[in-house]
Design a protein around this motif. Structure first.
Motif, PDB file in Angstrom:
ATOM      1  N   SER A 154      47.038  55.761  73.785  1.00 61.50           N
ATOM      2  CA  SER A 154      47.068  56.285  72.240  1.00 61.50           C
ATOM      3  C   SER A 154      48.563  56.790  71.754  1.00 61.50           C
ATOM      4  N   ALA A 155      48.525  56.755  70.388  1.00 67.63           N
ATOM      5  CA  ALA A 155      50.103  57.228  69.895  1.00 67.63           C
ATOM      6  C   ALA A 155      50.276  58.551  70.639  1.00 67.63           C
ATOM      7  N   ILE A 156      49.445  59.436  70.661  1.00 65.44           N
ATOM      8  CA  ILE A 156      50.023  60.965  71.286  1.00 65.44           C
ATOM      9  C   ILE A 156      49.920  60.724  72.703  1.00 65.44           C
ATOM     10  N   GLY A 157      49.359  59.858  73.508  1.00 64.65           N
ATOM     11  CA  GLY A 157      49.484  59.936  74.849  1.00 64.65           C
ATOM     12  C   GLY A 157      50.752  59.001  75.003  1.00 64.65           C
ATOM     13  N   VAL A 175      44.487  54.921  81.417  1.00 70.34           N
ATOM     14  CA  VAL A 175      43.891  54.084  80.193  1.00 70.34           C
ATOM     15  C   VAL A 175      42.531  53.822  80.786  1.00 70.34           C
ATOM     16  N   ARG A 176      41.961  53.026  79.556  1.00 67.69           N
ATOM     17  CA  ARG A 176      40.317  52.667  80.019  1.00 67.69           C
ATOM     18  C   ARG A 176      40.207  51.006  80.125  1.00 67.69           C
ATOM     19  N   LYS A 177      41.093  50.262  79.752  1.00 69.96           N
ATOM     20  CA  LYS A 177      41.184  48.731  79.726  1.00 69.96           C
ATOM     21  C   LYS A 177      42.230  48.225  80.497  1.00 69.96           C
ATOM     22  N   ALA A 178      41.942  47.326  81.458  1.00 71.24           N
ATOM     23  CA  ALA A 178      43.030  46.754  82.344  1.00 71.24           C
ATOM     24  C   ALA A 178      44.302  46.053  81.600  1.00 71.24           C
ATOM     25  N   GLU A 179      44.037  45.671  80.216  1.00 67.14           N
ATOM     26  CA  GLU A 179      44.793  45.041  79.317  1.00 67.14           C
ATOM     27  C   GLU A 179      46.203  45.821  79.025  1.00 67.14           C
ATOM     28  N   ASN A 180      46.043  47.334  79.199  1.00 67.82           N
ATOM     29  CA  ASN A 180      46.553  48.421  78.912  1.00 67.82           C
ATOM     30  C   ASN A 180      47.544  48.834  79.872  1.00 67.82           C
ATOM     31  N   LEU A 181      47.277  48.332  81.169  1.00 65.81           N
ATOM     32  CA  LEU A 181      47.957  48.781  82.298  1.00 65.81           C
ATOM     33  C   LEU A 181      49.307  48.563  82.186  1.00 65.81           C
ATOM     34  N   HIS A 240      42.616  70.390  76.812  1.00 64.78           N
ATOM     35  CA  HIS A 240      41.649  69.727  76.315  1.00 64.78           C
ATOM     36  C   HIS A 240      42.017  69.599  74.700  1.00 64.78           C
ATOM     37  N   TYR A 241      42.207  68.649  74.094  1.00 66.28           N
ATOM     38  CA  TYR A 241      42.648  68.567  72.889  1.00 66.28           C
ATOM     39  C   TYR A 241      41.955  67.368  71.968  1.00 66.28           C
ATOM     40  N   GLY A 242      41.107  66.729  72.531  1.00 64.34           N
ATOM     41  CA  GLY A 242      40.454  65.821  71.518  1.00 64.34           C
ATOM     42  C   GLY A 242      39.081  65.238  72.156  1.00 64.34           C
ATOM     43  N   ASN A 264      41.204  74.881  74.945  1.00 59.59           N
ATOM     44  CA  ASN A 264      41.351  73.930  73.858  1.00 59.59           C
ATOM     45  C   ASN A 264      42.708  74.116  73.092  1.00 59.59           C
ATOM     46  N   PHE A 265      43.179  72.923  72.846  1.00 59.80           N
ATOM     47  CA  PHE A 265      44.393  73.122  71.936  1.00 59.80           C
ATOM     48  C   PHE A 265      44.183  72.373  70.717  1.00 59.80           C
ATOM     49  N   HIS A 266      44.517  73.067  69.620  1.00 63.70           N
ATOM     50  CA  HIS A 266      44.440  72.561  68.016  1.00 63.70           C
ATOM     51  C   HIS A 266      45.808  72.809  67.317  1.00 63.70           C
ATOM     52  N   LEU A 267      46.204  71.851  66.796  1.00 60.95           N
ATOM     53  CA  LEU A 267      47.724  71.989  66.304  1.00 60.95           C
ATOM     54  C   LEU A 267      47.442  72.890  65.111  1.00 60.95           C
ATOM     55  N   ARG A 268      46.203  72.862  64.281  1.00 61.10           N
ATOM     56  CA  ARG A 268      45.750  73.410  63.036  1.00 61.10           C
ATOM     57  C   ARG A 268      45.845  75.186  63.530  1.00 61.10           C
ATOM     58  N   GLY A 322      48.859  50.593  67.030  1.00 61.22           N
ATOM     59  CA  GLY A 322      49.969  51.750  66.502  1.00 61.22           C
ATOM     60  C   GLY A 322      49.203  52.006  65.156  1.00 61.22           C
ATOM     61  N   LYS A 323      50.085  52.855  64.394  1.00 59.31           N
ATOM     62  CA  LYS A 323      49.711  53.600  63.188  1.00 59.31           C
ATOM     63  C   LYS A 323      49.715  52.707  61.879  1.00 59.31           C
ATOM     64  N   ILE A 324      49.102  53.075  61.171  1.00 58.21           N
ATOM     65  CA  ILE A 324      49.009  52.453  59.712  1.00 58.21           C
ATOM     66  C   ILE A 324      49.491  53.522  58.630  1.00 58.21           C
TER      67      ILE A 324
HETATM   68  N1  LIG Z   1      43.971  68.986  68.846  1.00 56.44           N
HETATM   69  C1  LIG Z   1      45.049  68.417  68.317  1.00 56.44           C
HETATM   70  O1  LIG Z   1      45.625  69.232  67.562  1.00 56.44           O
HETATM   71  C2  LIG Z   1      45.300  66.903  68.104  1.00 56.44           C
HETATM   72  C3  LIG Z   1      46.331  66.673  67.417  1.00 56.44           C
HETATM   73  C4  LIG Z   1      46.783  65.033  67.450  1.00 56.44           C
HETATM   74  C5  LIG Z   1      45.700  64.366  68.252  1.00 56.44           C
HETATM   75  N2  LIG Z   1      44.659  64.738  68.781  1.00 56.44           N
HETATM   76  C6  LIG Z   1      43.661  64.016  69.356  1.00 56.44           C
HETATM   77  O2  LIG Z   1      44.241  63.068  69.987  1.00 56.44           O
HETATM   78  C7  LIG Z   1      43.428  61.810  70.303  1.00 56.44           C
HETATM   79  C8  LIG Z   1      44.242  60.454  69.954  1.00 56.44           C
HETATM   80  O3  LIG Z   1      44.763  60.391  68.767  1.00 56.44           O
HETATM   81  P1  LIG Z   1      45.897  59.330  68.524  1.00 56.44           P
HETATM   82  O4  LIG Z   1      46.182  59.478  67.000  1.00 56.44           O
HETATM   83  O5  LIG Z   1      46.833  59.344  69.429  1.00 56.44           O
HETATM   84  O6  LIG Z   1      44.824  58.159  68.488  1.00 56.44           O
HETATM   85  P2  LIG Z   1      44.965  56.534  68.478  1.00 56.44           P
HETATM   86  O7  LIG Z   1      46.687  56.267  68.283  1.00 56.44           O
HETATM   87  O8  LIG Z   1      44.361  55.997  67.252  1.00 56.44           O
HETATM   88  O9  LIG Z   1      44.628  56.217  69.866  1.00 56.44           O
HETATM   89  C9  LIG Z   1      43.321  56.102  70.399  1.00 56.44           C
HETATM   90  C10 LIG Z   1      43.428  55.239  71.731  1.00 56.44           C
HETATM   91  O10 LIG Z   1      42.596  55.774  72.661  1.00 56.44           O
HETATM   92  C11 LIG Z   1      41.875  54.790  73.100  1.00 56.44           C
HETATM   93  N3  LIG Z   1      40.603  55.340  73.276  1.00 56.44           N
HETATM   94  C12 LIG Z   1      39.448  55.529  72.239  1.00 56.44           C
HETATM   95  N4  LIG Z   1      38.235  55.752  72.676  1.00 56.44           N
HETATM   96  C13 LIG Z   1      38.596  56.102  73.926  1.00 56.44           C
HETATM   97  C14 LIG Z   1      37.625  56.692  74.868  1.00 56.44           C
HETATM   98  N5  LIG Z   1      36.306  56.905  74.642  1.00 56.44           N
HETATM   99  N6  LIG Z   1      38.022  56.574  76.061  1.00 56.44           N
HETATM  100  C15 LIG Z   1      39.207  56.264  76.438  1.00 56.44           C
HETATM  101  N7  LIG Z   1      40.250  55.787  75.451  1.00 56.44           N
HETATM  102  C16 LIG Z   1      39.579  55.784  74.197  1.00 56.44           C
HETATM  103  C17 LIG Z   1      41.761  53.563  72.451  1.00 56.44           C
HETATM  104  O11 LIG Z   1      42.561  52.400  72.818  1.00 56.44           O
HETATM  105  P3  LIG Z   1      41.645  51.199  73.822  1.00 56.44           P
HETATM  106  O12 LIG Z   1      40.548  50.962  73.106  1.00 56.44           O
HETATM  107  O13 LIG Z   1      42.640  50.150  73.968  1.00 56.44           O
HETATM  108  O14 LIG Z   1      41.447  51.872  75.044  1.00 56.44           O
HETATM  109  C18 LIG Z   1      42.438  54.130  71.019  1.00 56.44           C
HETATM  110  O15 LIG Z   1      43.311  53.020  70.567  1.00 56.44           O
HETATM  111  C19 LIG Z   1      42.236  61.790  69.029  1.00 56.44           C
HETATM  112  O16 LIG Z   1      41.138  62.447  69.876  1.00 56.44           O
HETATM  113  C20 LIG Z   1      42.718  63.102  68.449  1.00 56.44           C
HETATM  114  O17 LIG Z   1      42.079  63.892  67.676  1.00 56.44           O
HETATM  115  C21 LIG Z   1      44.178  66.143  68.751  1.00 56.44           C
END
Ligand SMILES: NC(=O)c1ccc[n+]([C@@H]2O[C@H](COP(=O)([O-])OP(=O)(O)OC[C@H]3O[C@@H](n4cnc5c(N)ncnc54)[C@H](OP(=O)(O)O)[C@@H]3O)[C@@H](O)[C@H]2O)c1
Length: 328
Positions: A154-157, A175-181, A240-242, A264-268, A322-324
């Protein structure tokens, strides 16, 4: 006086974003005292926007609202001498980025250095700031500690791994998909695991039996959190943040590991609970990480606000790497 109209995305009832969000023309109101008006240039679409529109936080969100937690713009009208017209800002702390003009409390507008482009600035808050804060403020950091990062593609990962590398750590990425390894050849990782692979439980066992991991950064929830917790060393930290799985962490999580330090972490909550000068300092740190090439948001498409329905379809396709950006 002639009315100035502008376009904004509006949600008048909770539900699926594709069904409940509409574009509307609005007339500009008189600017309130203490506020600034920001001519937005770019905004982005994050999972948190879609979750909010779905009604997950309906107890604290009033309808109607303009969505969008993240975007950048320039001051077009100001009731605050420290924020002159033309100043580029990140107006955060409230929704409303998906419109051409956002009125914001002056104290919630943070300034940006010139070296950051509008496109990177528009994506510099929700994920980069959260990643930085979790690793530098929430994590009980010790040099060389072993950490796990899930949804690593993910973007944040990816940002968490980059910043962890910058801090000298070699995370275990999941990751959860082999293609992303194969996505992590440019990152420093101890290993990359696939949570869908048959040998995943053994891989976590091997981590547990080789000293365990000191901390887990989890944005999936549900059974995945429970499974992962087995790899934590006694007294380890679980941040834990999502909730990408849409499932809460099961009660057995706490019963099976009463020793762990859970948060639990929340940016807000973090930015609302800290002095604005500290928030600005952390934003400046994010900007320095962008300048130094440590982090960058991968932007895969850009749409005009008029094309937001197509942007939403792309986001919901689940195919994006990626992001839009929304051009306002
Ligand atoms: N707490 C906070 O303050 C805070 C701040 C920022 C982000 N977040 C959280 O961080 C998370 C990721 O955000 P992001 O913007 O980085 O997302 P993103 O770039 O949109 O990417 C999410 C990716 O995670 C994978 N994914 C989706 N569902 C999944 C699942 N059930 N298990 C494993 N992988 C999964 C998917 O990739 P594949 O389909 O290829 O596996 C998806 O493309 C979200 O939950 C968001 O709410 C929290």
């Amino acid at each position: 006086m002639k009315e100035t109209l502008f376009t904004r995305a509006v949600v008048r009832e909770f539900g699926n974003i594709a069904e409940v969000m509409r574009l509307e023309q609005s007339a500009q109101a008189e600017l309130s005292a203490g506020q600034v008006r920001v001519k937005m240039t770019f905004a982005t679409i994050n999972p948190s926007d879609i979750i909010t529109i779905s009604g997950a936080y309906r107890s604290r969100i009033a309808l109607p609202f303009v969505p969008g937690f993240e975007g950048v713009g320039r001051i077009s009208e100001s009731d605050d001498a420290s924020l002159p017209v033309g100043q580029r800002v990140l107006p955060v702390g409230s929704m409303g980025a998906w419109q051409q003009y956002k009125d914001s409390d002056a104290q919630w507008c943070f300034t940006l250095p010139d070296f950051v482009t509008d496109r990177q600035a528009a994506t510099s808050y929700v994920n980069p700031m959260t990643a930085l804060l979790m690793l530098t403020e929430e994590l009980h950091f010790t040099p060389g500690m072993r950490i796990i990062i899930n949804a690593a593609n993910s973007a944040i990962g990816k940002m968490l791994i980059r910043i962890a590398n910058h801090l000298g750590l070699k995370p275990v990425a999941i990751v959860r998909k082999a293609e992303n390894l194969g996505l992590f050849s440019d990152y420093v990782t101890e290993q990359v695991l696939n949570s869908s692979a048959a040998d995943y439980p053994q891989a976590l066992n091997a981590l547990a039996h080789s000293g365990g991991v000191a901390a887990i950064l989890d944005c999936i929830g549900g059974e995945e959190s429970l499974t992962l917790a087995h790899a934590l060393m006694p007294g380890g930290q679980f941040i834990h943040y999502g909730l990408l799985s849409g499932q809460p962490i099961p009660a057995t999580f706490w019963r099976s590991r009463p020793d762990i330090r859970f948060s639990n972490f929340h940016l807000r909550l973090w930015v609302h609970g800290h002095e604005k000068t500290l928030v600005q300092r952390k934003i400046n740190e994010v900007m320095a990480l962008i300048r130094d090439g440590v982090i960058a948001t991968e932007i895969v498409a850009e749409y005009a606000l008029d094309e937001i329905d197509q942007a939403v379809r792309d986001v919901q396709s689940g195919e994006l790497k990626g992001k839009i950006l929304l051009r306002l």
